[in-house]
Design a protein around this motif. Structure first.
Motif, PDB file in Angstrom:
ATOM      1  N   CYS A  72       0.810  -1.227   0.000  1.00 28.73           N
ATOM      2  CA  CYS A  72       0.000   0.000   0.000  1.00 28.73           C
ATOM      3  C   CYS A  72       0.839   1.272   0.000  1.00 28.73           C
ATOM      4  O   CYS A  72       0.289   2.367   0.158  1.00 28.73           O
ATOM      5  N   HIS A  73       2.171   1.151  -0.165  1.00 30.15           N
ATOM      6  CA  HIS A  73       3.008   2.362  -0.227  1.00 30.15           C
ATOM      7  C   HIS A  73       4.166   2.099  -1.177  1.00 30.15           C
ATOM      8  O   HIS A  73       5.185   1.504  -0.803  1.00 30.15           O
ATOM      9  N   THR A  74       3.987   2.483  -2.446  1.00 27.79           N
ATOM     10  CA  THR A  74       5.081   2.459  -3.421  1.00 27.79           C
ATOM     11  C   THR A  74       5.063   3.787  -4.177  1.00 27.79           C
ATOM     12  O   THR A  74       4.059   4.499  -4.162  1.00 27.79           O
ATOM     13  N   HIS A  75       6.178   4.073  -4.835  1.00 27.63           N
ATOM     14  CA  HIS A  75       6.264   5.323  -5.613  1.00 27.63           C
ATOM     15  C   HIS A  75       6.283   5.055  -7.106  1.00 27.63           C
ATOM     16  O   HIS A  75       6.722   5.905  -7.877  1.00 27.63           O
ATOM     17  N   LEU A  76       5.784   3.879  -7.540  1.00 26.14           N
ATOM     18  CA  LEU A  76       5.597   3.666  -8.974  1.00 26.14           C
ATOM     19  C   LEU A  76       4.564   4.666  -9.481  1.00 26.14           C
ATOM     20  O   LEU A  76       3.649   4.993  -8.732  1.00 26.14           O
ATOM     21  N   CYS A 141       0.181   3.140  -6.285  1.00 26.36           N
ATOM     22  CA  CYS A 141       1.071   4.026  -7.037  1.00 26.36           C
ATOM     23  C   CYS A 141       0.961   5.421  -6.441  1.00 26.36           C
ATOM     24  O   CYS A 141      -0.118   5.808  -5.984  1.00 26.36           O
ATOM     25  N   LYS A 142       2.047   6.167  -6.473  1.00 25.94           N
ATOM     26  CA  LYS A 142       1.975   7.572  -6.076  1.00 25.94           C
ATOM     27  C   LYS A 142       2.512   8.441  -7.207  1.00 25.94           C
ATOM     28  O   LYS A 142       3.491   8.076  -7.853  1.00 25.94           O
ATOM     29  N   SER A 143       1.873   9.596  -7.417  1.00 23.28           N
ATOM     30  CA  SER A 143       2.514  10.639  -8.214  1.00 23.28           C
ATOM     31  C   SER A 143       3.590  11.257  -7.314  1.00 23.28           C
ATOM     32  O   SER A 143       3.940  10.684  -6.293  1.00 23.28           O
ATOM     33  N   ALA A 238       0.001  10.653   4.792  1.00 26.77           N
ATOM     34  CA  ALA A 238       1.108  11.584   5.012  1.00 26.77           C
ATOM     35  C   ALA A 238       2.384  10.832   5.353  1.00 26.77           C
ATOM     36  O   ALA A 238       2.367   9.894   6.145  1.00 26.77           O
ATOM     37  N   HIS A 239       3.497  11.249   4.711  1.00 27.91           N
ATOM     38  CA  HIS A 239       4.842  10.789   5.072  1.00 27.91           C
ATOM     39  C   HIS A 239       5.279  11.640   6.259  1.00 27.91           C
ATOM     40  O   HIS A 239       5.471  12.857   6.115  1.00 27.91           O
ATOM     41  N   VAL A 240       5.459  11.025   7.418  1.00 27.61           N
ATOM     42  CA  VAL A 240       5.770  11.823   8.612  1.00 27.61           C
ATOM     43  C   VAL A 240       6.854  11.151   9.462  1.00 27.61           C
ATOM     44  O   VAL A 240       7.010   9.929   9.439  1.00 27.61           O
ATOM     45  N   ASP A 261       2.690   7.449   7.540  1.00 26.91           N
ATOM     46  CA  ASP A 261       3.661   6.513   6.996  1.00 26.91           C
ATOM     47  C   ASP A 261       5.087   6.932   7.380  1.00 26.91           C
ATOM     48  O   ASP A 261       5.398   8.124   7.383  1.00 26.91           O
ATOM     49  N   HIS A 262       5.930   5.958   7.677  1.00 32.63           N
ATOM     50  CA  HIS A 262       7.342   6.053   8.114  1.00 32.63           C
ATOM     51  C   HIS A 262       7.446   5.902   9.628  1.00 32.63           C
ATOM     52  O   HIS A 262       7.714   4.824  10.107  1.00 32.63           O
ATOM     53  N   LEU A 263       7.318   7.009  10.400  1.00 28.34           N
ATOM     54  CA  LEU A 263       7.233   6.947  11.882  1.00 28.34           C
ATOM     55  C   LEU A 263       8.518   6.471  12.557  1.00 28.34           C
ATOM     56  O   LEU A 263       8.490   6.108  13.734  1.00 28.34           O
ATOM     57  N   THR A 312       6.641  -1.736   1.007  1.00 33.75           N
ATOM     58  CA  THR A 312       8.024  -1.665   0.514  1.00 33.75           C
ATOM     59  C   THR A 312       8.545  -0.240   0.434  1.00 33.75           C
ATOM     60  O   THR A 312       9.749  -0.014   0.484  1.00 33.75           O
ATOM     61  N   ASP A 313       7.650   0.755   0.197  1.00 36.32           N
ATOM     62  CA  ASP A 313       8.079   2.130  -0.124  1.00 36.32           C
ATOM     63  C   ASP A 313       8.900   2.136  -1.409  1.00 36.32           C
ATOM     64  O   ASP A 313       9.784   2.978  -1.587  1.00 36.32           O
ATOM     65  N   CYS A 314       8.646   1.194  -2.321  1.00 33.76           N
ATOM     66  CA  CYS A 314       9.480   1.052  -3.523  1.00 33.76           C
ATOM     67  C   CYS A 314       9.651   2.390  -4.241  1.00 33.76           C
ATOM     68  O   CYS A 314       8.684   2.983  -4.712  1.00 33.76           O
TER      69      CYS A 314
HETATM   70 ZN   LIG Z   1       7.136   7.054   0.393  1.00 34.77          ZN
END
Ligand SMILES: [Zn+2]
Length: 413
Positions: A72-76, A141-143, A238-240, A261-263, A312-314
């Protein structure tokens, strides 16, 4: 669509049913791993037993059967890689120095802008295929590498194209505040984001996302993104707290965030409020390891009853990782989690972040027949670290990947 009978598995991952299709992590001990069988019909899980007259029989002896994994968290989609930056980081160069010399997110933005749609999709399709071979049947996917209004809208359109071209379910997130684009202040860019929201609403995005960090956007921008998400009926992510403790979590919770996300640098006082909220803690141990970050307080979050999630945060900068089995192995070792906790975090709980837990992420009759067979019990997953145990992957009840040495398990009628 055919009927598939998966027979005689050593373990079947069974997540206790809840009304909200989400299980808080303090209840992960209730997850079952008894052996059994599973029937899939018409793209859905039909029954927790075998069928004598199926179109396809699968010999699952010695295998663990899991719901398809959800990343649920990739940067494709992104373009190219940044391997030289990793070597620099390992040698001690700071991210600020790398960014000042033209690297970082700006480098990926230049690469994306200079590449054709076909080239970007070709790379993303290749990565999605690798993910499938590691058991990932749903991915986000994220923009965020657009760094301009047109660039962000193009990235969202590319995510929709990827969804059409790969077997997996693809969910699109509009990461409209990733880095402050050149020529803007953070405030000015947030004005531009507000101005592009009508166009974003025409795309398929399910959530808005923002990178909150001293080098990116601040708490006031997080509040503003939350208001935009609410106005447009989108989820907020949010990336925090990745590199520094900014106390972003109370602000994100007040803004109604679906996930934080991250933490890695989460403040101890923010554990309990996060655990009590309908907001997931998305943990990214691949980024923590490769970035030599601090380790998120994942044991405390799980014990406090948070909705804990792994991904993965790919991405080409901080985590060029596609394998959720690797992420599970990292989580077990570095967070002190059981393998059941780690698997809950990349199946049903991850589906909940994407608003899909009513439909997938658990082996419940009626849910989508996204299923992974491991060639070993789940205990081998963290233990034989780095090895890919995925033997067979079914998406919507159809065989999407079978490892060549495991083809003997399939018997078609
Ligand atoms: Zn990320």
């Amino acid at each position: 669509l055919s009927t598939v009978s998966i027979e005689g598995a050593a373990e079947v991952l069974r997540i206790p049913a809840t009304e909200e299709h989400v299980l808080r992590h303090d209840r992960a001990g209730e997850i079952g791993l008894d052996g059994g069988s599973l029937t899939l019909a018409d793209g859905r899980i039909a029954a927790l037993d075998s069928r004598p007259h199926a179109d396809l029989h699968v010999d699952a002896s010695g295998c663990a059967v899991l719901p398809g994994l959800v990343d649920c968290h990739t940067h494709l989609p992104f373009c190219g890689w940044r391997a030289e930056e990793y070597a620099q980081k390992v040698a001690g160069t700071s991210y600020e120095e790398i960014a000042r010399s033209g690297g970082g997110i700006a480098a990926s933005a230049r690469a994306l802008a200079g590449a054709s749609d076909d080239a970007v999709i070709a790379q993303a399709r290749g990565l999605a295929t690798e993910m499938l071979q590691h058991g990932t049947t749903t991915l986000e996917c994220k923009s965020g590498y657009g760094l301009s209004v047109d660039g962000e809208l193009r990235a969202l359109a590319l995510a929709e194209r990827l969804d059409r071209e790969v077997p997996q379910t693809v969910v699109s997130t509009a990461l409209l505040a990733h880095a402050v684009p050149p020529g803007f202040t953070a405030d000015e860019w947030m004005d531009a984001v507000a101005g592009m929201m009508d166009a974003v609403a025409d795309r398929d995005a399910w959530a808005l996302d923002i990178y909150v960090e001293s080098v990116a956007f601040g708490l006031e921008h997080l509040e503003r993104m939350g208001a935009l998400a609410q106005d447009y009926g989108l989820a907020l992510r949010a990336h925090v707290e990745q590199f520094s403790t900014m106390r972003s979590v109370p602000v994100a919770l007040a803004a109604g965030a679906r996930s934080v996300d991250h933490l890695a640098c989460l403040h101890p006082d923010d554990v309990a409020p996060l655990a009590a909220a309908d907001c997931a803690a998305v943990l990214l141990p691949g980024a923590e390891l490769l970035g030599d970050e601090r380790v998120a307080p994942a044991r405390a979050l799980a014990d406090a009853g948070a909705i804990c999630v792994l991904a993965t945060d790919c991405n080409p900068g901080t985590s060029p990782v596609v394998s959720l089995p690797v992420v599970v192995g990292l989580a077990v070792r570095r967070y002190g989690w059981t393998v059941s906790e780690a698997l809950l975090a990349c199946t049903q709980s991850a589906a909940w972040v994407l608003g899909l837990a009513h439909d997938l992420g658990a082996l419940d009759p009626g849910k989508r027949a996204d299923v992974v067979l491991l060639d070993s019990p789940v205990s081998h997953l963290p233990y034989r670290f780095g090895r890919n145990p995925a033997a067979l992957v079914l998406v919507g009840g159809e065989v999407a990947w079978v490892r060549p040495d495991q083809a003997w398990r399939l018997r078609r009628r």
